[in-house]
Design a protein around this motif. Structure first.
Motif: not given
Length: 166
Positions: A120-135, A20-28
């Motif tokens: 998101l509020s205040g001119g922010r963007v949230r990008v979340l990427t998550q991956e599950t794997q089996n094997g 799981s990885n996430e960033v929240i950035v203002a101005g985008l």
């Protein structure tokens, strides 16, 4: 904030590996980020851990629900099918997810890789990427220190945001 929608068999905690990885950035805004994620041919321009992107049939160049595509990442040739695709619009987040698979028999790797892009509020963007794997390959990746999936996906996020800002 919104969450990833998990299909049966890929719920975190019940799979062989999870990142799981996430960033929240203002101005985008999501509208600047989304095109760079929705068009796989752009990925290698900001993320060095992917190559050889190809669509099957008449699909592409943009992802869509049901689209089949191929790429190489983390040393694996991965066949993929998009299982979820919603463009961000208004208060609705963008969502894209694919089932990916590589290998056969005891060395088969199955993944569910999902992305969420939301304003998101205040001119922010949230990008979340998550991956599950089996094997078996997923079990090996989960035991590796440092975790290559966490580090690789963080590099993908950093590159994606830098490209959207540029």
């Amino acid at each position: 904030m919104h969450a990833i929608v998990w299909p049966e068999g890929y719920v975190p905690g019940f799979s062989d590996n999870f990142a799981s990885n996430e960033v929240i950035v203002a101005g985008l805004a999501a509208a600047r980020v989304w095109p760079l994620l929705a068009r796989p041919e752009a990925w290698p321009t900001y993320y060095e851990n992917c190559s050889d992107i190809a669509f099957h049939g008449a699909a592409g160049p943009e992802l869509a629900a049901g689209t089949r595509f191929f790429f190489r990442t983390f040393g694996f040739p991965v066949e993929c099918e998009v299982t979820e695709y919603e463009v961000p619009e208004g208060n609705r987040p963008g969502r894209v997810a694919w089932h990916g698979w590589s290998g056969e028999g005891d060395q088969r790797l199955d993944v569910h890789h999902a992305w969420l892009v939301e304003d998101l509020s205040g001119g922010r963007v949230r990008v979340l990427t998550q991956e599950t794997q089996n094997g078996a390959p997923a079990k090996e990746l989960a035991a590796a220190v440092p975790n290559p999936m966490i580090n690789g996906h963080q590099a993908w996020l950093v590159g994606l945001i830098a490209a959207a800002q540029g």
